[in-house]
Design an enzyme around this catalytic site. Structure first.
Site, PDB file in Angstrom:
ATOM      1  CE  LYS A  89     -21.659  -1.391   5.690  1.00 58.17           C
ATOM      2  NZ  LYS A  89     -23.103  -1.188   5.937  1.00 58.17           N
ATOM      3  CB  SER A 164     -23.444  -1.866   9.940  1.00 62.04           C
ATOM      4  OG  SER A 164     -23.939  -1.665   8.628  1.00 62.04           O
ATOM      5  CB  SER A 188     -26.202   0.500   8.023  1.00 65.56           C
ATOM      6  OG  SER A 188     -26.261  -0.406   9.075  1.00 65.56           O
TER       7      SER A 188
HETATM    8  N1  GLN Z   1     -28.464  -1.357  12.951  1.00 64.97           N
HETATM    9  C1  GLN Z   1     -29.369  -2.141  12.160  1.00 64.97           C
HETATM   10  C2  GLN Z   1     -29.037  -3.605  12.312  1.00 64.97           C
HETATM   11  O1  GLN Z   1     -28.250  -3.916  13.134  1.00 64.97           O
HETATM   12  C3  GLN Z   1     -29.318  -1.722  10.730  1.00 64.97           C
HETATM   13  C4  GLN Z   1     -28.144  -2.268  10.023  1.00 64.97           C
HETATM   14  C5  GLN Z   1     -28.077  -1.858   8.583  1.00 64.97           C
HETATM   15  O2  GLN Z   1     -28.761  -0.950   8.128  1.00 64.97           O
HETATM   16  N2  GLN Z   1     -27.277  -2.593   7.846  1.00 64.97           N
HETATM   17  O3  GLN Z   1     -29.558  -4.455  11.665  1.00 64.97           O
END
Ligand code: GLN
Length: 493
Positions: A89, A164, A188
């Site tokens: 990532k 994400s 994410s």
């Molecule tokens: N979807 C969640 C957010 O927008 C979690 C994101 C993540 O785990 N980095 O914050």
């Protein structure tokens, strides 16, 4: 048009486990270079459409593969992950290429050092194939917030891969690598794994070093693997787990290697299924896959326990105070001077203008929204009403899990209430935030969670994966992974 349909996704999956693949490379029965070239060919043919990668490190990957093959030829051991091809990532730093966090702010950033997870994987013989796309600074659930364009779901390219870590999930699902790394602050890793039909594992807070992970919510962030199976994820986890002097939040708790253990079934497994996870808000296919898994688990001899987690409901509001508060502080360093994009100034502009113009140009709308939200909840006058209350809610959520785990060993439910949705399908921020209703409390409580494929939905003739999530007490990764491997098998039958 959907260039990649479900059957082609299934057919590119290797019938061998990652442990078997690495054993073959280690023994000289297969060549790391041949494997890397095969993955690079897949990427060249299909990533134009999927856009899992921000950057492919073809030359570095070939050189690393040649070095592995040479080590084997010389009669030395290249390591337990010899020849494992791994995507990273793009918010985890490494010496090769850029680390952009899919943000204009860091579009030109090159790290002078490797993250601890990179160092450990490299030392074990893993090969890095490139950096994967994400929602900018890991904020989002669809990868639509990337400054460099969205990633498409390999199962249906008109749909999102989740987020994400959407690029890391899509890279595994599309057959572009053996495994990948993501980060999970509120879901994410697990949510994109669910939407792309692969395994995504978030370890206990403190299990894996975050040294070299670009910080989002420091009390919530954790790095973990994506893979084709629970056993493969365990093998990657075994390599990155453990105390790191460079991350003081890493735990000293010992971790015995789990990859070889996950196939051992658990006798007397108690699986808690919270009433709140059987919500009417779940898509019918998601609900059906969960109920089928419960039946399959019973057939394996597991005891199903009905439990209550009434604070599931307050997870999203708690998370959206704590995570933005921490993000607003962590992102303060991107000011055009210490880090990041620097705006050009007009005559008469001062230092304040440099900061505000650089940040306005460098950060996208969702990141700006989070910074404003975080600054607001931390400001004097609102701190007690929002931030302090969120910390109190956090404690209650943690205690609720502690109580639940006196009744059961693991908690089972859907990873996401919905399957992969079409691009633009969640327009208002709140509906996007609700994608994480089942995943944020795992991070709030600091416990481990894993998503594995539980079955499929048929959306107007398109086969889409449905993910199931297991959660376990802090540091109970062995129970979590063994239970997940059992259910993964049972659901596939
Ligand atoms: N979807 C969640 C957010 O927008 C979690 C994101 C993540 O785990 N980095 O914050």
């Amino acid at each position: 048009m959907n260039a990649i349909n479900a059957s082609s996704v299934a057919s590119i999956r290797s019938p061998k486990s990652l442990a078997e693949i690495c054993a073959d490379v280690r023994a000289g029965r297969s060549s790391a270079r041949v494997r890397v070239d095969a993955f690079l060919a897949e990427i060249a043919a299909r990533d134009g459409e999927i856009h899992a990668f921000n950057e492919v490190h073809a030359d570095a990957a070939r050189a690393a593969a040649d070095a592995i093959d040479a080590t084997v030829k010389a009669g030395r051991d290249p390591g337990t992950l010899a020849g494992a091809v791994i995507a990273i990532k793009d918010n985890i730093v490494m010496r090769e290429g850029h680390t952009t966090c899919s943000s204009k702010m860091l579009a030109n950033y090159r790290s002078p050092f490797d993250a601890t997870v990179i160092e450990r994987l490299r030392a074990a013989g893993a090969i890095f194939i490139g950096k994967t796309n994400l929602d900018e600074f890991a904020m989002g659930s669809s990868t639509e917030n990337s400054a460099f364009g969205a990633t498409r779901n390999p199962w249906d390219t008109s749909r999102v891969p989740g987020g994400s870590s959407g690029g890391s999930a899509a890279a595994v699902a599309a057959g572009f690598c053996d495994a990948s790394l993501g980060s999970d602050t509120g879901g994410s890793i697990r949510q994109p794994a669910a939407l792309c039909g692969c395994v995504g594992f978030k370890p206990t807070y403190g299990r894996v070093s975050r040294y070299g992970l670009v910080a989002f919510g420091s009390s919530l962030d954790q790095i973990g693997p994506f893979a084709h199976s629970v056993a493969d994820a365990a093998l990657v986890y075994d390599t990155i787990v453990g105390r790191d002097a460079l991350d003081s939040t890493t735990a000293d708790s010992p971790s015995t290697p789990l990859a070889a253990k996950v196939a051992e079934p658990l006798t007397k497994l108690r699986i808690g299924v919270p009433r709140e996870y059987r919500s009417d808000a779940n898509a019918p296919a998601v609900a059906a896959v969960l109920e089928k898994a419960i039946v399959a688990a019973k057939a394996l001899g597991a005891e199903i326990v009905d439990i209550d987690l009434p604070l599931t409901d307050i997870g999203i509001s708690t998370y959206y105070v704590i995570a933005p508060a921490e993000a607003s502080s962590n992102l303060a360093r991107y000011d055009g001077i210490r880090y990041g994009h620097r705006a050009s100034l007009a005559p008469g502009d001062d230092l304040e203008d440099l900061y505000s113009k650089s940040r306005a140009e460098g950060f996208g709308p969702e990141v700006q929204r989070r910074i404003m939200l975080g600054t607001y909840v931390l400001s004097s006058g609102y701190y007690d009403a929002y931030y302090k209350r969120a910390l109190q809610a956090r404690r209650l959520i943690k205690e609720e899990f502690d109580r639940a785990f006196t009744q059961c060993d693991v908690v089972l439910g859907p990873t996401s209430p919905v399957v992969a949705f079409p691009f633009g399908g969640k327009k208002d921020p709140l509906s996007m935030y609700l994608c994480d209703v089942y995943t944020v409390n795992t991070n709030i409580a600091g416990i481990p969670g894993i998503s594995f494929n539980g079955g499929y939905a048929d959306e107007l003739g398109t086969k889409l994966p449905v993910g199931l999530q297991l959660q376990a007490p802090a540091f109970a990764e062995e129970t979590l992974l063994r239970a997940a491997a059992m259910l993964e098998r049972a659901c596939a039958d």
